[in-house]
Scaffold this motif. Sequence first.
Motif, PDB file in Angstrom:
ATOM      1  N   GLU A   1       0.817  -1.224   0.000  1.00 39.42           N
ATOM      2  CA  GLU A   1       0.000   0.000   0.000  1.00 39.42           C
ATOM      3  C   GLU A   1       0.846   1.267   0.000  1.00 39.42           C
ATOM      4  OE1 GLU A   1      -2.250  -2.897   2.860  1.00 39.42           O
ATOM      5  OE2 GLU A   1      -0.152  -2.383   2.384  1.00 39.42           O
ATOM      6  N   TYR A   2       2.088   1.152   0.478  1.00 42.29           N
ATOM      7  CA  TYR A   2       2.912   2.348   0.665  1.00 42.29           C
ATOM      8  C   TYR A   2       3.721   2.621  -0.603  1.00 42.29           C
ATOM      9  CZ  TYR A   2       5.572   5.925   3.120  1.00 42.29           C
ATOM     10  OH  TYR A   2       6.128   7.131   3.508  1.00 42.29           O
ATOM     11  N   TYR A   3       3.161   3.437  -1.466  1.00 42.69           N
ATOM     12  CA  TYR A   3       3.731   3.698  -2.794  1.00 42.69           C
ATOM     13  C   TYR A   3       4.941   4.639  -2.806  1.00 42.69           C
ATOM     14  CZ  TYR A   3       1.355   8.082  -2.121  1.00 42.69           C
ATOM     15  OH  TYR A   3       0.976   9.275  -1.593  1.00 42.69           O
ATOM     16  N   PRO A   4       5.123   5.587  -1.826  1.00 44.49           N
ATOM     17  CA  PRO A   4       6.188   6.588  -1.998  1.00 44.49           C
ATOM     18  C   PRO A   4       7.577   6.017  -2.197  1.00 44.49           C
ATOM     19  CG  PRO A   4       4.676   7.309  -0.283  1.00 44.49           C
ATOM     20  CD  PRO A   4       4.302   5.896  -0.620  1.00 44.49           C
ATOM     21  N   THR A   5       7.980   5.056  -1.362  1.00 48.69           N
ATOM     22  CA  THR A   5       9.336   4.510  -1.487  1.00 48.69           C
ATOM     23  C   THR A   5       9.522   3.800  -2.817  1.00 48.69           C
ATOM     24  OG1 THR A   5       9.465   4.229   0.906  1.00 48.69           O
ATOM     25  CG2 THR A   5      11.031   2.977  -0.439  1.00 48.69           C
ATOM     26  N   ARG A   6       8.554   2.978  -3.169  1.00 48.02           N
ATOM     27  CA  ARG A   6       8.650   2.206  -4.415  1.00 48.02           C
ATOM     28  C   ARG A   6       8.738   3.130  -5.630  1.00 48.02           C
ATOM     29  NH1 ARG A   6       4.495  -0.208  -3.498  1.00 48.02           N
ATOM     30  NH2 ARG A   6       2.948   0.927  -4.725  1.00 48.02           N
ATOM     31  N   THR A   7       7.882   4.137  -5.676  1.00 51.69           N
ATOM     32  CA  THR A   7       7.848   5.010  -6.860  1.00 51.69           C
ATOM     33  C   THR A   7       9.066   5.933  -6.906  1.00 51.69           C
ATOM     34  OG1 THR A   7       6.373   6.497  -5.618  1.00 51.69           O
ATOM     35  CG2 THR A   7       5.356   4.948  -7.129  1.00 51.69           C
ATOM     36  N   GLU A   8       9.553   6.356  -5.743  1.00 52.10           N
ATOM     37  CA  GLU A   8      10.750   7.199  -5.740  1.00 52.10           C
ATOM     38  C   GLU A   8      11.966   6.411  -6.220  1.00 52.10           C
ATOM     39  OE1 GLU A   8      12.786  10.583  -2.937  1.00 52.10           O
ATOM     40  OE2 GLU A   8      12.023   8.786  -1.939  1.00 52.10           O
ATOM     41  N   ILE A   9      12.101   5.172  -5.761  1.00 57.55           N
ATOM     42  CA  ILE A   9      13.216   4.339  -6.209  1.00 57.55           C
ATOM     43  C   ILE A   9      13.133   4.097  -7.719  1.00 57.55           C
ATOM     44  CG2 ILE A   9      14.158   1.990  -6.108  1.00 57.55           C
ATOM     45  CD1 ILE A   9      13.645   2.056  -3.092  1.00 57.55           C
TER      46      ILE A   9
ATOM     47  N   ILE B   1      15.320  16.416  -4.110  1.00 54.72           N
ATOM     48  CA  ILE B   1      14.312  16.233  -3.061  1.00 54.72           C
ATOM     49  C   ILE B   1      13.095  15.484  -3.593  1.00 54.72           C
ATOM     50  CG2 ILE B   1      13.414  18.560  -3.546  1.00 54.72           C
ATOM     51  CD1 ILE B   1      12.644  18.747  -0.563  1.00 54.72           C
ATOM     52  N   GLY B   2      12.609  14.535  -2.804  1.00 57.58           N
ATOM     53  CA  GLY B   2      11.406  13.797  -3.144  1.00 57.58           C
ATOM     54  C   GLY B   2      10.176  14.500  -2.587  1.00 57.58           C
ATOM     55  N   VAL B   3       9.130  14.596  -3.403  1.00 53.98           N
ATOM     56  CA  VAL B   3       7.912  15.304  -3.007  1.00 53.98           C
ATOM     57  C   VAL B   3       6.697  14.471  -3.411  1.00 53.98           C
ATOM     58  CG1 VAL B   3       6.568  17.425  -3.241  1.00 53.98           C
ATOM     59  CG2 VAL B   3       9.075  17.528  -3.322  1.00 53.98           C
ATOM     60  N   ASP B   4       5.872  14.149  -2.435  1.00 50.54           N
ATOM     61  CA  ASP B   4       4.659  13.384  -2.720  1.00 50.54           C
ATOM     62  C   ASP B   4       3.622  14.307  -3.360  1.00 50.54           C
ATOM     63  OD1 ASP B   4       3.062  11.190  -2.873  1.00 50.54           O
ATOM     64  OD2 ASP B   4       2.663  11.032  -0.731  1.00 50.54           O
ATOM     65  N   LEU B   5       2.866  13.749  -4.301  1.00 49.77           N
ATOM     66  CA  LEU B   5       1.924  14.551  -5.082  1.00 49.77           C
ATOM     67  C   LEU B   5       0.483  14.330  -4.623  1.00 49.77           C
ATOM     68  CD1 LEU B   5       3.429  13.991  -8.649  1.00 49.77           C
ATOM     69  CD2 LEU B   5       3.763  15.962  -7.135  1.00 49.77           C
ATOM     70  N   LYS B   6      -0.339  15.324  -4.876  1.00 54.36           N
ATOM     71  CA  LYS B   6      -1.769  15.199  -4.586  1.00 54.36           C
ATOM     72  C   LYS B   6      -2.369  14.123  -5.487  1.00 54.36           C
ATOM     73  CE  LYS B   6      -2.479  19.896  -2.879  1.00 54.36           C
ATOM     74  NZ  LYS B   6      -3.212  21.174  -3.025  1.00 54.36           N
ATOM     75  N   LYS B   7      -3.294  13.342  -4.892  1.00 56.54           N
ATOM     76  CA  LYS B   7      -3.864  12.218  -5.632  1.00 56.54           C
ATOM     77  C   LYS B   7      -5.169  11.790  -4.981  1.00 56.54           C
ATOM     78  CE  LYS B   7      -0.105  10.006  -4.865  1.00 56.54           C
ATOM     79  NZ  LYS B   7       0.501  10.991  -3.928  1.00 56.54           N
ATOM     80  N   ASP B   8      -5.756  10.726  -5.478  1.00 53.13           N
ATOM     81  CA  ASP B   8      -7.011  10.218  -4.948  1.00 53.13           C
ATOM     82  C   ASP B   8      -6.878   9.868  -3.463  1.00 53.13           C
ATOM     83  OD1 ASP B   8      -8.857   7.643  -4.389  1.00 53.13           O
ATOM     84  OD2 ASP B   8      -9.789   8.896  -5.940  1.00 53.13           O
ATOM     85  N   ALA B   9      -7.884  10.285  -2.684  1.00 52.23           N
ATOM     86  CA  ALA B   9      -7.838  10.076  -1.237  1.00 52.23           C
ATOM     87  C   ALA B   9      -7.790   8.601  -0.863  1.00 52.23           C
ATOM     88  CB  ALA B   9      -9.042  10.745  -0.587  1.00 52.23           C
ATOM     89  N   ASP B  10      -8.381   7.734  -1.658  1.00 50.15           N
ATOM     90  CA  ASP B  10      -8.369   6.303  -1.349  1.00 50.15           C
ATOM     91  C   ASP B  10      -6.949   5.742  -1.353  1.00 50.15           C
ATOM     92  OD1 ASP B  10     -11.108   6.270  -1.060  1.00 50.15           O
ATOM     93  OD2 ASP B  10     -11.504   5.506  -3.083  1.00 50.15           O
ATOM     94  N   ILE B  11      -6.128   6.197  -2.284  1.00 50.26           N
ATOM     95  CA  ILE B  11      -4.733   5.751  -2.351  1.00 50.26           C
ATOM     96  C   ILE B  11      -3.983   6.218  -1.113  1.00 50.26           C
ATOM     97  CG2 ILE B  11      -2.562   5.931  -3.628  1.00 50.26           C
ATOM     98  CD1 ILE B  11      -4.228   6.283  -6.180  1.00 50.26           C
ATOM     99  N   LEU B  12      -4.220   7.457  -0.718  1.00 46.63           N
ATOM    100  CA  LEU B  12      -3.539   8.025   0.446  1.00 46.63           C
ATOM    101  C   LEU B  12      -3.975   7.340   1.735  1.00 46.63           C
ATOM    102  CD1 LEU B  12      -3.764  11.771  -0.605  1.00 46.63           C
ATOM    103  CD2 LEU B  12      -1.676  10.415  -0.443  1.00 46.63           C
ATOM    104  N   ASN B  13      -5.258   7.136   1.890  1.00 48.15           N
ATOM    105  CA  ASN B  13      -5.747   6.500   3.111  1.00 48.15           C
ATOM    106  C   ASN B  13      -5.227   5.071   3.246  1.00 48.15           C
ATOM    107  OD1 ASN B  13      -7.243   8.686   4.133  1.00 48.15           O
ATOM    108  ND2 ASN B  13      -8.976   8.206   2.797  1.00 48.15           N
ATOM    109  N   ALA B  14      -5.140   4.345   2.140  1.00 47.44           N
ATOM    110  CA  ALA B  14      -4.617   2.980   2.185  1.00 47.44           C
ATOM    111  C   ALA B  14      -3.138   2.967   2.558  1.00 47.44           C
ATOM    112  CB  ALA B  14      -4.824   2.295   0.833  1.00 47.44           C
ATOM    113  N   ALA B  15      -2.384   3.956   2.075  1.00 47.26           N
ATOM    114  CA  ALA B  15      -0.948   4.003   2.324  1.00 47.26           C
ATOM    115  C   ALA B  15      -0.622   4.187   3.800  1.00 47.26           C
ATOM    116  CB  ALA B  15      -0.304   5.122   1.506  1.00 47.26           C
ATOM    117  N   TYR B  16      -1.507   4.856   4.539  1.00 49.86           N
ATOM    118  CA  TYR B  16      -1.248   5.142   5.949  1.00 49.86           C
ATOM    119  C   TYR B  16      -2.091   4.280   6.891  1.00 49.86           C
ATOM    120  CZ  TYR B  16       1.457   9.102   4.251  1.00 49.86           C
ATOM    121  OH  TYR B  16       2.396   9.883   3.621  1.00 49.86           O
ATOM    122  N   ASN B  17      -2.832   3.326   6.330  1.00 49.96           N
ATOM    123  CA  ASN B  17      -3.618   2.372   7.119  1.00 49.96           C
ATOM    124  C   ASN B  17      -3.437   0.976   6.525  1.00 49.96           C
ATOM    125  OD1 ASN B  17      -5.433   4.098   9.071  1.00 49.96           O
ATOM    126  ND2 ASN B  17      -5.567   5.129   7.083  1.00 49.96           N
TER     127      ASN B  17
END
Length: 326
Positions: free
Chosen positions: A63-71, A198-214
């Motif tokens: 669910e946690y996309y930031p690390t994967r997509t940044e790499i 610098i890595g910067v997370d982008l605005k996106k669908d709330a469902d993706i964000l909520n899943a990433a932190y839960n």
Amino acid sequence: MSYTTVSKRDSNKPVLHDYHPAPARFQEDILVGLRKPQRQIPPKYFYDEVGSQLFDVICQLPEYYPTRTEIELLEKYGEEIAQCMGVNDILVEFGSGSSLKIRLLLDNLQPDAYLPIDISKAHLFKSAKILAKDYPQVAIHAICADYTHPLILPKNFKEGVKSGFFPGSSIGNFEPKEALQFLKQIALLLGKGSGLLIGVDLKKDADILNAAYNDSQGITAAFNLNLLKRINRELQGNFDLDSFKHNAFYNDSKGRVEMHLVSQKKQTVSIGEYIFEFQAGETMHTESSYKYSVDDFQKLAQAAGFYPKQVWVGEEALFSVHYLCL
């Protein structure tokens, strides 16, 4: 800032600079935060040894996309990023953690020196020793410090062409005004002619964000609750972990994910001699993670004195990596 004795470097070991904040600062920050109308705990205190290990696990969760997509961005555009950054004598990383992403830069940039900065002493020093063995041609000086406060680099590294690296979208953990001040602080530390990747997370669908932190495995919940374990262990707290619950959600009006610890009942908690009364449903705000558009972040960077030179965005527009010049 006070400086402690630095170990001598030999051919197989990094130099370790220990400027770790005094325990009194941890206690002061916790007490001040818990006395606010909306109780708060600064997110930098997530990262004791256990918290750092839990975060490494979070980075691998589906669910946690930031690390994967940044790499993915660093791998795909590694040579282009290196060309953009140019020749660097010194590479400074803020919040280095387990130092996974830096390998992609070290391979492409081949700097003379690498200075990782992190607040989690054990995690930092362990990673630095591994990197020193894998990159014997690079002088590694690991700095244990709270990088959110003004820093002075070791005297041997005040001169020379420097680049900063601040991955993982940690800039989103700052309130916007604090983010501006922090970027100004980095600009002052690096100096004119330097740059920041610098890595910067982008605005996106709330469902993706909520899943990433839960996440479904409850690792993020354990990471959040570990804050209370740390307070109990280091500050003589008596938080009952079963009486608090992790809660994370996207706050659309503020453009940020919020993490809280929610009291499950009316209860009294002590930290040493200090007493705190919690009502059922009352929360401690432990982290904000602001999400930016590319344009909004570049405006913020410009206000801090940087010139946006290049940006790389993944195919699904989940994450961005910016190179900023001074």
